[in-house]
Structures are given as C-alpha cells and as structure tokens.
Design a protein around this motif. Structure first.
Motif, PDB file in Angstrom:
ATOM      1  N   TRP A   1       0.821  -1.210   0.000  1.00 21.42           N
ATOM      2  CA  TRP A   1       0.000   0.000   0.000  1.00 21.42           C
ATOM      3  C   TRP A   1       0.858   1.265   0.000  1.00 21.42           C
ATOM      4  N   ILE A   2       1.996   1.214   0.674  1.00 14.67           N
ATOM      5  CA  ILE A   2       2.861   2.396   0.742  1.00 14.67           C
ATOM      6  C   ILE A   2       3.451   2.723  -0.618  1.00 14.67           C
ATOM      7  N   THR A   3       3.882   1.700  -1.352  1.00 14.50           N
ATOM      8  CA  THR A   3       4.539   1.938  -2.639  1.00 14.50           C
ATOM      9  C   THR A   3       3.553   2.153  -3.778  1.00 14.50           C
ATOM     10  N   GLY A   4       2.302   1.698  -3.618  1.00  9.47           N
ATOM     11  CA  GLY A   4       1.382   1.748  -4.745  1.00  9.47           C
ATOM     12  C   GLY A   4       0.196   2.663  -4.603  1.00  9.47           C
ATOM     13  N   SER A   5       0.018   3.287  -3.448  1.00  7.64           N
ATOM     14  CA  SER A   5      -1.192   4.087  -3.235  1.00  7.64           C
ATOM     15  C   SER A   5      -0.870   5.427  -2.582  1.00  7.64           C
ATOM     16  N   ASP A   6      -1.927   6.179  -2.313  1.00  7.57           N
ATOM     17  CA  ASP A   6      -1.805   7.497  -1.668  1.00  7.57           C
ATOM     18  C   ASP A   6      -1.995   7.413  -0.161  1.00  7.57           C
ATOM     19  N   ILE A   7      -1.785   6.255   0.437  1.00 11.83           N
ATOM     20  CA  ILE A   7      -2.127   6.075   1.836  1.00 11.83           C
ATOM     21  C   ILE A   7      -1.368   7.020   2.763  1.00 11.83           C
ATOM     22  N   VAL A   8      -0.131   7.373   2.451  1.00 12.86           N
ATOM     23  CA  VAL A   8       0.610   8.281   3.327  1.00 12.86           C
ATOM     24  C   VAL A   8      -0.054   9.644   3.373  1.00 12.86           C
ATOM     25  N   ASP A   9      -0.379  10.216   2.211  1.00 17.16           N
ATOM     26  CA  ASP A   9      -1.061  11.508   2.174  1.00 17.16           C
ATOM     27  C   ASP A   9      -2.428  11.436   2.839  1.00 17.16           C
ATOM     28  N   LEU A  10      -3.134  10.335   2.635  1.00 14.13           N
ATOM     29  CA  LEU A  10      -4.465  10.197   3.213  1.00 14.13           C
ATOM     30  C   LEU A  10      -4.391  10.061   4.733  1.00 14.13           C
ATOM     31  N   ALA A  11      -3.370   9.388   5.226  1.00 12.81           N
ATOM     32  CA  ALA A  11      -3.199   9.278   6.675  1.00 12.81           C
ATOM     33  C   ALA A  11      -2.998  10.655   7.288  1.00 12.81           C
ATOM     34  N   PHE A  12      -2.222  11.497   6.618  1.00 14.45           N
ATOM     35  CA  PHE A  12      -2.053  12.880   7.063  1.00 14.45           C
ATOM     36  C   PHE A  12      -3.369  13.652   6.966  1.00 14.45           C
ATOM     37  N   LYS A  13      -4.010  13.567   5.837  1.00 12.92           N
ATOM     38  CA  LYS A  13      -5.217  14.356   5.561  1.00 12.92           C
ATOM     39  C   LYS A  13      -6.326  14.075   6.560  1.00 12.92           C
ATOM     40  N   TYR A  14      -6.475  12.786   6.940  1.00 13.61           N
ATOM     41  CA  TYR A  14      -7.593  12.416   7.803  1.00 13.61           C
ATOM     42  C   TYR A  14      -7.164  12.042   9.218  1.00 13.61           C
ATOM     43  N   ASN A  15      -5.910  12.346   9.586  1.00 10.71           N
ATOM     44  CA  ASN A  15      -5.394  12.051  10.924  1.00 10.71           C
ATOM     45  C   ASN A  15      -5.705  10.611  11.306  1.00 10.71           C
ATOM     46  N   MET A  16      -5.136   9.711  10.532  1.00  8.81           N
ATOM     47  CA  MET A  16      -5.421   8.290  10.696  1.00  8.81           C
ATOM     48  C   MET A  16      -4.135   7.485  10.802  1.00  8.81           C
ATOM     49  N   ALA A  17      -3.986   6.758  11.898  1.00 11.70           N
ATOM     50  CA  ALA A  17      -2.881   5.816  12.013  1.00 11.70           C
ATOM     51  C   ALA A  17      -3.210   4.599  11.153  1.00 11.70           C
ATOM     52  N   VAL A  18      -2.212   4.093  10.444  1.00 10.70           N
ATOM     53  CA  VAL A  18      -2.428   2.973   9.536  1.00 10.70           C
ATOM     54  C   VAL A  18      -1.499   1.835   9.931  1.00 10.70           C
ATOM     55  N   VAL A  19      -2.075   0.671  10.156  1.00 14.63           N
ATOM     56  CA  VAL A  19      -1.322  -0.514  10.544  1.00 14.63           C
ATOM     57  C   VAL A  19      -1.302  -1.472   9.359  1.00 14.63           C
ATOM     58  N   LEU A  20      -0.100  -1.822   8.895  1.00 17.19           N
ATOM     59  CA  LEU A  20       0.073  -2.643   7.704  1.00 17.19           C
ATOM     60  C   LEU A  20       0.787  -3.940   8.076  1.00 17.19           C
ATOM     61  N   PRO A  21       0.033  -4.998   8.310  1.00 22.28           N
ATOM     62  CA  PRO A  21       0.656  -6.279   8.684  1.00 22.28           C
ATOM     63  C   PRO A  21       1.162  -7.037   7.468  1.00 22.28           C
ATOM     64  N   ASN A  22       2.015  -8.000   7.717  1.00 19.64           N
ATOM     65  CA  ASN A  22       2.454  -8.932   6.680  1.00 19.64           C
ATOM     66  C   ASN A  22       1.878 -10.300   7.035  1.00 19.64           C
ATOM     67  N   ALA A  23       0.884 -10.722   6.265  1.00 14.31           N
ATOM     68  CA  ALA A  23       0.215 -12.000   6.539  1.00 14.31           C
ATOM     69  C   ALA A  23       0.549 -13.045   5.495  1.00 14.31           C
ATOM     70  N   GLU A  24       1.635 -12.816   4.745  1.00 18.36           N
ATOM     71  CA  GLU A  24       2.073 -13.772   3.737  1.00 18.36           C
ATOM     72  C   GLU A  24       0.892 -14.112   2.817  1.00 18.36           C
ATOM     73  N   ASN A  25       0.675 -15.373   2.495  1.00 16.51           N
ATOM     74  CA  ASN A  25      -0.451 -15.761   1.633  1.00 16.51           C
ATOM     75  C   ASN A  25      -1.513 -16.519   2.418  1.00 16.51           C
ATOM     76  N   GLY A  26      -1.721 -16.106   3.658  1.00 19.34           N
ATOM     77  CA  GLY A  26      -2.589 -16.850   4.562  1.00 19.34           C
ATOM     78  C   GLY A  26      -4.057 -16.504   4.524  1.00 19.34           C
TER      79      GLY A  26
END
Length: 265
Positions: free
Chosen positions: A58-83
């Motif tokens: 999500w960090i490399t492919g989307s606007d999530i960083v700007d959106l987290a700033f814009k809407y004051n939102m903490a974003v948690v990005l787990p790594n769940a492999e292919n589960g």
C-alpha cells in the motif's frame, strides 16, 4: 509521517512478524490548520495486502501516506504472507487470530491505538479485501467498519475444486491448507456468509461494509454475489462498481472514498 517498522513475536504465527505502522503525529501546519480531523484523536485503519504481497504494497502503490495525514489516521500494515487472514489448522498458521486479535491488542498496549470500536477500521484489496470482510464479521466487537476492494470472495468456487487442479492463482493443495476441507468450506467459519448468519442468529449488530470492484475485474461476479447475499441478510453495504481491472490503479481510486465513508464524511 512517522514510519515505524516493527518485528514482534506472534504467538498466533509462532515467530517474529514484521508490521509497518504509519503515524501522522508529525503533521505540518498546512495539514493541521482548519482541519477538523485534528480536533479529535487519530483513528486507526488496519490495511491488508493481497496474495503474493507484503506490508509495503500500500505504501509503494497508493496514496495512503497523504491520506493518513489528511484524515489524521494511524495505519497498521501487517504482513500476513499468503494466509488469507484465516486460521489454518497447522501450528503457526493462525493468520485470522493474528490480524483480528493479537495485532489489535499489540497496537493498543504499544501505541494506545484502536482502543475504541468506533475508532477502529479494517480494509484491504484482493486477498486482503476478503480478509477485511471476514475479519470485521468475525470480530464485530473490535472493528466498526470494514472495506473490501476487489475482494477475493472465492469460497463458493473453491468448493468445486478437485485434488490436482489449479485455478490459475494457486492449486488445490494450497487452498486446502489455507481454507481446510474444500468439500465443506461453504459451511465453515472461513465463509463470511456463515459469520453473517451467526451474528444474525445471535441477535447481534452487523458491522457496516464498503465494497468496490472493477467491471473488468475477473472477480466481479463473486463480488456481486457477495453483495447480494449481504443485502439479503440485512447487512448495510455501500457498494461501488466502475471501469477497472484487478490492479492498484483501481484500489487507489477507491481508497479515499472508503476512508471518507469510514469517517462518515
């Protein structure tokens, strides 16, 4: 934006696991001034990656960083492999418990995030879209809203797979390891429809759902089928379709609308 890269020991997965957390706690004044989002504590969004991805997608492919700033939102990005964000039968494969319970509890005690249901959301694309819908229905006391973008709602198609077959993404053996017995998967807890029925039978309140899928996406019919089931059971679903295929261009297009919907904007 504070980028926090964590590796903590997961009892659900029996090993250290990586998680990326975005914290908009260093927002510049042009984000904060006259922005009502900063008149309240930060909301928390658990954002799930897709099959063959990881916590950086999500960090490399989307606007999530700007959106987290814009809407004051903490974003948690787990790594769940292919589960598929499901609890497998094998030791160290409780991806569902990891995403829906353990990771939330870790964020609460470490960062004081996601402490209230109304401030806690979950979303994802493809495999992560399925994971978001399944997780919010499995743990409606934890997450108030969930969003699935081009969700891999493939339970019904898996039920027809036979040993030795492949659907172009993965083979029968893989899906059996993740979803369990495919002959009975439609009646298992790994089917979001079963979770909806259990909430209804218990007289519980459904979490609100957001769904979006491209009309040229190979998963469009599965998403329509899932939407229709949710609506028939009385689940509040905000559903969108528009031109698009199964890629980050489409998911990024609907990321901000999903966030605004979560925040009631």
């Amino acid at each position: 934006m504070a980028y926090v890269n964590i590796s903590f020991y997961s009892t659900s997965l029996c090993r250290p696991v990586p998680v990326t957390v975005l914290l908009p706690n260093d927002a510049r004044e042009w984000y904060v001034n006259n922005n009502p989002a900063y008149a309240r504590p930060a909301k928390t969004l658990f954002l799930l990656h897709g099959y063959s991805g990881d916590d950086k997608d999500w960090i490399t492919g989307s606007d999530i960083v700007d959106l987290a700033f814009k809407y004051n939102m903490a974003v948690v990005l787990p790594n769940a492999e292919n589960g598929f964000y499901l609890d497998g039968a094998a030791t160290g494969c409780k991806y569902g418990t990891f995403a829906g319970v353990e990771l939330v509890e870790y964020m609460r005690r470490t960062f004081d995030l996601a402490t209230k249901k109304e401030d806690t959301f979950i979303a994802g694309f493809s495999m992560g879209g399925f994971g978001a819908l399944h997780t919010v229905l499995k743990y409606p006391e934890t997450f108030s809203k969930g969003a699935g973008l081009s969700s891999a709602n493939i339970v019904h198609s898996l039920a027809t797979m036979k040993p030795g077959t492949d659907n172009g993404i993965a083979n029968y053996e893989y899906y059996t390891r993740i979803f369990g017995n495919l002959e009975t998967v439609e009646e298992s807890d790994n089917n979001p429809e079963i979770l909806v029925r259990r909430i209804k039978e218990a007289g519980g309140k459904f979490p609100e759902l957001f769904m979006a899928c491209g009309t040229e996406d190979y998963l469009i019919e599965q998403n329509r089928q899932t939407r229709d089931f949710f609506i028939s059971e009385g689940v509040n679903v905000c559903y969108h379709e528009s031109c698009g295929v199964h890629n980050m261009v489409f998911w990024n297009k609907y990321l901000e609308p999903a966030i605004k919907w979560m925040l009631g904007l």
